[in-house]
Design a protein around this motif. Sequence first.
Motif, short mmCIF file in Angstrom:
data_model
loop_
_atom_site.label_atom_id
_atom_site.label_comp_id
_atom_site.label_asym_id
_atom_site.label_seq_id
_atom_site.Cartn_x
_atom_site.Cartn_y
_atom_site.Cartn_z
N VAL A 47 0.85 -1.19 0.00
CA VAL A 47 0.00 0.00 0.00
C VAL A 47 0.89 1.24 0.00
CG1 VAL A 47 -1.76 1.29 1.29
CG2 VAL A 47 -1.84 -1.22 1.22
N TRP A 48 0.52 2.21 -0.85
CA TRP A 48 1.26 3.47 -0.94
C TRP A 48 0.33 4.62 -0.60
CZ3 TRP A 48 6.05 4.70 -3.93
CH2 TRP A 48 6.90 3.59 -3.99
N ASP A 49 0.89 5.64 0.04
CA ASP A 49 0.15 6.83 0.46
C ASP A 49 0.50 8.01 -0.44
OD1 ASP A 49 -1.02 5.60 2.71
OD2 ASP A 49 0.77 6.02 3.93
N LEU A 50 -0.51 8.82 -0.72
CA LEU A 50 -0.33 10.06 -1.46
C LEU A 50 -0.37 11.22 -0.47
CD1 LEU A 50 -0.16 11.79 -4.04
CD2 LEU A 50 -2.67 11.67 -4.15
N TRP A 51 0.63 12.09 -0.56
CA TRP A 51 0.74 13.25 0.32
C TRP A 51 0.72 14.53 -0.53
CZ3 TRP A 51 0.72 12.16 5.45
CH2 TRP A 51 1.04 10.84 5.82
N GLN A 52 -0.04 15.50 -0.08
CA GLN A 52 -0.02 16.84 -0.68
C GLN A 52 0.83 17.72 0.21
OE1 GLN A 52 -3.72 18.71 -2.07
NE2 GLN A 52 -3.09 20.51 -0.93
N VAL A 53 1.71 18.50 -0.40
CA VAL A 53 2.67 19.29 0.35
C VAL A 53 2.48 20.77 0.04
CG1 VAL A 53 5.13 19.69 0.74
CG2 VAL A 53 4.31 17.38 0.22
N ASP A 54 2.33 21.57 1.08
CA ASP A 54 2.26 23.02 0.95
C ASP A 54 3.70 23.53 0.84
OD1 ASP A 54 2.09 25.78 1.25
OD2 ASP A 54 1.01 25.70 3.15
#
Length: 116
Positions: A69-76
């Motif tokens: 399982v892979w996670d998607l991260w949004q970065v400011d």
Amino acid sequence: MAVGYHWSPATRHESIRQCGLLVDAEPCVNGVEDDHRNGWVSLSPTPGEAWWLSGQALECGGFPTEDPVWDLWQVDLTDVDHAPCADGYPEMRAHQNIPPERVIWIGSREFGAETT
């Protein structure tokens, strides 16, 4: 707000929540050598391009992953030193650690699952 996207194996989820994204962390995709470290955090302008640089690169190369399982991260990226790569390569490089308060978990997907 400038944003970037980053995929990582779910085994790194808690560490990212606690510490953020770290320069010199062990890369998920490492075609150079086993102990290679980048001097940046690799991000992309879209989730699809970020997947192309990470999970899909492993899938296409037939390489294993540390977690299914892979996670998607949004970065400011506001006030974060970052620069795009040259020649249209879809990578942005953040040259400093990104603290956890600038990183938002978006969702997860299974490694090897078709992109929709």
